[in-house]
Write a protein that holds these residues in place. Structure first.
Motif, PDB file in Angstrom:
ATOM      1  N   ALA A 259      -5.524   0.225  -9.126  1.00 36.56           N
ATOM      2  CA  ALA A 259      -4.319  -0.490  -8.707  1.00 36.56           C
ATOM      3  C   ALA A 259      -4.629  -1.739  -7.876  1.00 36.56           C
ATOM      4  O   ALA A 259      -4.344  -2.859  -8.293  1.00 36.56           O
ATOM      5  CB  ALA A 259      -3.400   0.455  -7.915  1.00 36.56           C
ATOM      6  N   LYS A 317       3.851   3.610 -11.713  1.00 36.97           N
ATOM      7  CA  LYS A 317       2.709   3.315 -12.579  1.00 36.97           C
ATOM      8  C   LYS A 317       3.100   2.419 -13.753  1.00 36.97           C
ATOM      9  O   LYS A 317       2.384   1.442 -14.059  1.00 36.97           O
ATOM     10  CB  LYS A 317       2.114   4.622 -13.104  1.00 36.97           C
ATOM     11  CG  LYS A 317       0.977   4.419 -14.096  1.00 36.97           C
ATOM     12  CD  LYS A 317       0.429   5.757 -14.589  1.00 36.97           C
ATOM     13  CE  LYS A 317      -0.645   5.572 -15.649  1.00 36.97           C
ATOM     14  NZ  LYS A 317      -1.206   6.859 -16.099  1.00 36.97           N
ATOM     15  N   ILE A 392       3.785  -1.361  -5.261  1.00 39.18           N
ATOM     16  CA  ILE A 392       2.480  -0.787  -4.913  1.00 39.18           C
ATOM     17  C   ILE A 392       2.452  -0.170  -3.520  1.00 39.18           C
ATOM     18  O   ILE A 392       1.730   0.793  -3.279  1.00 39.18           O
ATOM     19  CB  ILE A 392       1.358  -1.843  -5.073  1.00 39.18           C
ATOM     20  CG1 ILE A 392       0.033  -1.131  -5.366  1.00 39.18           C
ATOM     21  CG2 ILE A 392       1.254  -2.751  -3.860  1.00 39.18           C
ATOM     22  CD1 ILE A 392      -1.060  -2.053  -5.875  1.00 39.18           C
ATOM     23  N   GLY A 467      -6.494   2.324 -14.336  1.00 40.98           N
ATOM     24  CA  GLY A 467      -5.218   2.819 -13.826  1.00 40.98           C
ATOM     25  C   GLY A 467      -4.428   3.576 -14.874  1.00 40.98           C
ATOM     26  O   GLY A 467      -3.825   4.616 -14.591  1.00 40.98           O
TER      27      GLY A 467
END
Length: 481
Positions: A259, A317, A392, A467
């Protein structure tokens, strides 16, 4: 002392909206100022370079020197995350807030007072190097504290929405630094600005820091940290619990390589490197480059909140990975578009024959930059930032337990942003300079102006792959423990 506005059960879902907005305002104001302090140097790198490394130096060498000094602040950000993350997890979020704010502000004001290389020689860049170390340490403790503090007040089902306002602060700090620089530049002759006027934005920071310190002083400690401390659940060794515990260590590594590494390069490429590229590669006037970047960022700013709120409904995500993939695929084409619409470019009119049958030589015509199209393309770059950056903070906060949240969140964030992201301007500029030295006709020589984009594009693509494979799509989870 407990906050009387927080329910006795310390249920953050029951905290009043007024309290949350007070927390967001106080956290955001200070964080904006700290980002402002950090970005002034980079925004003025082309001007500061000759000041630090001599007015007789080659422009490309003094620029690289200034970017290298700028990059030092990024190198130490992870160490700041370790130091202040530990303090924040053991003593409290508020105390750490105040210390990092004063450190950053003091170093920024001092930078505006450092004599030039022409007056004191290599002592000048040495002093600024030390000041950048202090700034990097301070910023390393700032973001994690702000994100953690707001998240621990926010309701579980709106954590993405409320923490997204913290995500705006980095962009707001950059916009503020550019506006102050432009206004200062417009207020005086060009020669005066390059000689001493560039110092004004640094000195102005002192006033902003005092105001921000007063606002933050009014805050209470986070309710979840109060609860953990009252129950004796705070960590006595946040570093050990964060990095030696195999479960938590795995989460830290996933956060970094899945990330924050990609988020860092997308952020600094789409905003900071784009600004430097327009000025140094395309030779765009500082005012025109500032208009393009500021307008595009202002237009994109609401999207930080939009994608943060959207992540509360569909997960973090999916949005983060989409932003990384878009950045990996479209950054290079968008930069080519910016170059195509920028000046100064030349267009050669074909040779013609006049009425007398005489050949008329080809004529070069200067093309003025198409600022609206450049702004649109830059907006697309910033759009990718909002997709990756907006959700995030909520993702990172929900990944780690309260007792080590500050440390565990801060370290991967600042390695991803500080090391991978912060060095985008320096690494990309170095690759560009190297590509220009290659033999004529080679691929690197032909595309030298944009060769530096190889670095952020590869990092974004790697992060997307990692990720997509390893990240879990967390959202709306309880973070009481």
């Amino acid at each position: 002392m407990t906050d009387p506005t927080v329910p006795a059960a310390h249920d953050n879902n029951a905290v009043s909206t007024g309290t949350i907005w007070k927390v967001i305002t106080a956290s955001s104001v200070g964080t904006v100022i700290e980002w402002y302090d950090f970005y002034i140097f980079g925004s003025l790198a082309a001007i500061i370079g000759p000041v630090l490394f001599g007015s007789q130096g080659k422009p490309e060498e003094t620029l690289l020197g200034a970017l290298a000094v700028f990059g030092v602040g990024f190198i130490v950000r992870p160490f700041g995350a370790v130091v202040f993350g530990r303090i924040g997890d053991m003593i409290g979020r508020k105390y750490t807030f105040l210390v990092t704010l004063l450190m950053m502000g003091g170093a920024t004001v001092a930078t505006g007072l450092v004599p030039s290389y022409d007056k004191i020689g290599w002592v000048a860049p040495a002093i600024v190097l030390v000041l950048r170390l202090f700034q990097g340490l301070a910023l390393g403790g700032e973001y994690g504290g702000a994100a953690t503090y707001v998240a621990e007040y926010a309701p579980d089902h709106q954590r993405g929405y409320f923490t997204s306002f913290i995500q705006i602060t980095a962009t707001a700090g950059l916009v503020l630094s550019i506006l102050v620089i432009v206004l200062t530049k417009k207020a005086m002759p060009e020669a005066d600005f390059k000689t001493w006027g560039w110092r004004i934005p640094f000195l102005l920071s002192g006033v902003l820091i005092i105001a921000s310190y007063y606002i933050r002083q009014q805050l209470h400690e986070s309710p979840l940290f109060q609860k953990a401390k009252a129950e004796g659940k705070t960590s006595t060794s946040p570093l050990r619990d964060s990095f030696l515990n195999p479960v938590n260590r795995r989460l830290v590594l996933i956060a970094l390589f899945g990330a924050t590494m990609g988020q860092g390069v997308v952020f600094y490429t789409s905003q900071f490197y784009a600004y430097s590229f327009m000025q140094n590669a395309l030779k765009l006037d500082l005012i025109d480059a500032s208009i393009v970047l500021v307008v595009s960022m202002v237009l994109a700013t609401p999207l930080f909140v939009y994608f943060g709120a959207l992540s509360d409904r569909i997960g973090r995500k999916r949005i983060i990975m989409t932003g990384l993939l878009c950045a990996a695929l479209f950054t290079v084409p968008l930069f080519y578009g910016i170059r195509a619409y920028a000046g100064p470019l030349t267009e050669v009119a074909p040779a013609t024959v006049n009425a007398a049958g005489q050949a008329v030589a080809a004529v070069q015509q200067a093309l003025s930059p198409n600022l609206p199209m450049m702004t649109l393309l830059t907006f697309c770059l910033v759009l990718f930032v909002t997709m990756v950056y907006g959700p995030i903070a909520a993702y990172l906060v929900e990944l780690f337990p309260t007792k080590v949240r500050y440390t565990s969140l801060s370290v991967p964030y600042h390695i991803g942003n500080g090391i991978f992201g912060g060095f985008v301007p320096l690494v990309a500029t170095w690759i560009t300079v190297w590509a220009n030295t290659q033999p004529a006709g080679t691929l690197f020589k032909e595309h030298a102006m944009l060769a530096g984009l190889i670095y952020p594009v590869i990092i974004a693509a790697l992060c997307w792959m990692i990720g997509s494979a390893l990240m879990k799509d967390l959202r709306n989870v309880r973070i009481m423990d």
